[in-house]
Design an enzyme around this catalytic site. Structure first.
Site, mmCIF file in Angstrom:
data_model
loop_
_atom_site.group_PDB
_atom_site.id
_atom_site.type_symbol
_atom_site.label_atom_id
_atom_site.label_comp_id
_atom_site.label_asym_id
_atom_site.label_seq_id
_atom_site.Cartn_x
_atom_site.Cartn_y
_atom_site.Cartn_z
ATOM 1 N N TRP A 74 0.944 -1.221 0.278
ATOM 2 C CA TRP A 74 0.078 -0.117 -0.088
ATOM 3 C C TRP A 74 0.809 1.276 -0.046
ATOM 4 C CZ3 TRP A 74 -1.167 4.249 3.252
ATOM 5 C CH2 TRP A 74 -2.199 4.780 3.068
ATOM 6 N N ASN A 100 7.633 -3.140 5.457
ATOM 7 C CA ASN A 100 6.234 -2.398 6.250
ATOM 8 C C ASN A 100 6.451 -1.390 7.341
ATOM 9 O OD1 ASN A 100 3.729 -3.523 8.460
ATOM 10 N ND2 ASN A 100 3.565 -2.194 6.940
#
Ligand code: AGP
Length: 575
Positions: A74, A100
């Protein structure tokens, strides 16, 4: 945000990584990638789009590999592009890395890495170059040096092709290690590997792990080995699939009545003592501050109303606005509400409140989440895994749980006909909802009016219209209309009103918009468009479910990716 996956061991790495990445897509799906280790070679495949796009390569490369790491992204730093997709490789291709989180001081670190060639706009890529640069000191020392230097939150999996090891680094973002008989699994969420093993080591902040030929050693930054036994997780996953529905959202809305019924049973039986303990924690403090984001915030808005009604001094603060200026002290209970249990804004609020002396309670859905583990008391909402990015069955179960707690404080508690009334609401309004969806699908703005307890529901329906139907929507207090927004109402403007009773105050607001020519749509037991039970107390649930159905059908009729709206992710693990 993003999801990290990894595997080392005797199972087929391609099949395992593919399965794990699919289960992690809720964390982001802008781009995806994987890197495989065979002997001392690393092969990488990555690009924009979801796992389906690289599936064949993952299966092929993984079938001959000893291990691999994967990522579903994302975008935060750098748009979704092939170059920005993870894994990132070091200049010599000795190391491959997935990340992440956010490395806040990435620019500074990059400025010190002259001579290294960077291919992406990401913050993550600095980590792999930094570790390569420092690897002359030994890879483990380079890893520690990076952890001491990096600011921000990160979970990192780094593959070293020369020594054939995988390093896992954690600060702030979640990272779990699954211990199989002949395999090691790595993931941002143990759900990704739970069909392979239920034995899990959760890496803690400031720790790193070395995975060497299926041996896992966890160390802190001083190099001291952190010995602990894997936790054995209990999993009760009901289904991973759409069961014949076109979208998860449709399936999850249909599950709402059953979820409430099951939750009620649990709260009255095996979880009953837990509820009492939770209430004791709540009543043991002078005040309760609820904090959450998005849909969970709307559930919390309702929760604070329920609690105030039974005499608890409760207020609500949206997690991203939580700061040290709030009156939080030893006499405060912070009640964090979160479906995922991983939302960074909520975790930050917990940390701040803890520093200010508060105790922490939480209501979560995903078992074994970080928020659950950081709380003094926790209640689960038992809605089962929710796959659609939009929260539906978890919203209704959150609201139900909060209402149940308040009712118990007052000493009254019964489920009544809610599940069967909800079943009927879903069954009887299918066609009517589709008709209204057709009427609204090309609109640019929609207003939703609610008053009192209906206001958070109006806000929730408007969030869903934005998220799923890509329509600008505003959920507002009906009484506020005349103070400004009424200027925007003209012939044909769609206004949805949530009207629980014939004599509701909202009726006068409804008249105000009608007389300005608005296309007035009443969600009400007395509406000529819908068939809803005339049960005032449960109207929150009926109107929310109807709102969910409506947004679903608008999104579907517009041909939108209902389960995975653009730019969003299910679990928001960045600030
Ligand atoms: C809801 O439809 C959203 N996708 C979103 O607002 C969500 O509720 C929010 O990000 C909070 O998530 P949490 O409940 O997992 O903390």
């Amino acid at each position: 945000m993003c999801g990290i996956a990894g595997h080392y061991g005797s199972s087929d790495t391609g099949e395992v990584l593919l399965d794990m990445l699919k289960r992690l897509e809720y964390r982001g799906y802008d781009s995806t990638g994987a890197a495989f280790l065979s002997g001392s070679d690393i092969s990488t495949v990555k690009g924009t789009g979801d796992i389906e796009k690289i599936k064949e390569n993952v299966v092929f490369l993984g079938s001959v590999a000893d291990g691999g790491i994967g990522h579903t992204r994302w975008a935060t730093h750098g748009r979704a592009s092939d170059e920005n997709a993870h894994p990132h490789s070091s200049c010599e291709n000795r190391f491959s890395l997935v990340h992440n989180g956010i490395i806040e001081n990435h620019r500074k670190i990059k400025s010190e890495l002259g001579g290294h060639k960077f291919y992406s706009e990401t913050d993550s890529e600095v980590a792999v170059h930094y570790i390569e640069e420092k690897s002359t000191l030994g890879v483990e020392n380079a890893v520690v040096s990076f952890m001491e230097k990096a600011k921000g939150s990160y979970a990192v999996a780094l593959m070293d092709s020369k020594e054939e090891r995988v390093f896992l680094l954690k600060n702030g973002s979640p990272l779990a290690i699954g211990i199989g008989k002949k395999d090691v699994f790595i993931a941002s969420d143990p759900f990704a590997f739970h069909s392979y093993t239920d034995r899990v080591l959760f890496l803690r902040d400031g720790e790193y792990a070395v995975v060497d030929n299926c041996d896992v050693t966890i160390k802190n930054l001083d190099g001291a080995v952190q010995k602990r036994k894997p936790e054995v997780l209990e999993w009760k996953e009901r289904s991973f699939g759409k069961n014949g529905y076109r979208h998860y959202m449709q399936k999850e809305i249909r599950e709402i009545p059953g979820c409430i019924e099951r939750l009620e049973k649990l709260l009255e039986t095996v979880e009953s003592e837990k509820v009492d303990g939770f209430i004791d924690a709540l009543l043991g403090k002078d005040k309760v501050v609820l904090t959450a984001s998005g849909t969970s915030h709307h559930a919390s808005m309702l929760g604070s109303r329920f609690l105030r009604k039974v005499g608890v001094d409760a207020r609500v603060v949206v997690a991203s606005e939580f700061g040290e200026n709030f009156e939080i002290d030893e006499e405060t209970l912070l009640l964090a509400v979160s479906q995922s249990g991983e939302t960074k804004d909520v975790l930050d609020a917990i940390e701040t409140a803890r520093k200010m002396g508060a105790d922490i309670a939480s209501i979560t859905n995903t078992p074994h989440s970080t928020i659950q583990r950081r709380s003094d008391v926790n209640l689960g909402i038992h809605a089962g895994r929710e796959f659609c990015v939009a929260a539906t069955k978890t919203f209704t179960n959150q609201v139900y749980t909060l209402r149940k707690i308040s009712k118990r404080i007052r000493g009254r508690s019964s489920v009544g006909n809610l599940p069967s009334n909800l079943k009927n609401t879903i069954k009887k309004n299918g066609e009517a909802v589709k008709k209204v969806a057709e009427e609204l699908k090309n609109k640019e703005d929609i207003y939703i009016l609610g008053k009192g307890e209906m206001h958070p529901v109006a806000e929730e329906i408007s969030l869903k219209l934005k998220e799923i139907a890509y329509i600008h929507a505003e959920g507002m207090m009906g009484g506020e209309l005349k103070h400004g927004t009424l200027a925007l109402i003209e012939e044909g403007t769609p206004v949805i009103s949530l009207v629980p009773r014939r004599n509701s105050d909202i009726v006068s607001n409804l008249k105000e918009v009608k007389s300005r020519g608005a296309n007035s749509i009443e969600i009400s037991p007395f509406s000529d468009r819908f068939e809803l039970p005339d049960e005032d107390e449960d109207f929150i649930f009926f109107s929310a479910v109807l709102g969910f159905m409506l947004t679903y059908w608008i999104g579907r009729k517009k041909g939108l990716p209902v389960d995975r709206p653009r730019n969003l992710a299910k679990s928001v693990t960045v600030r």
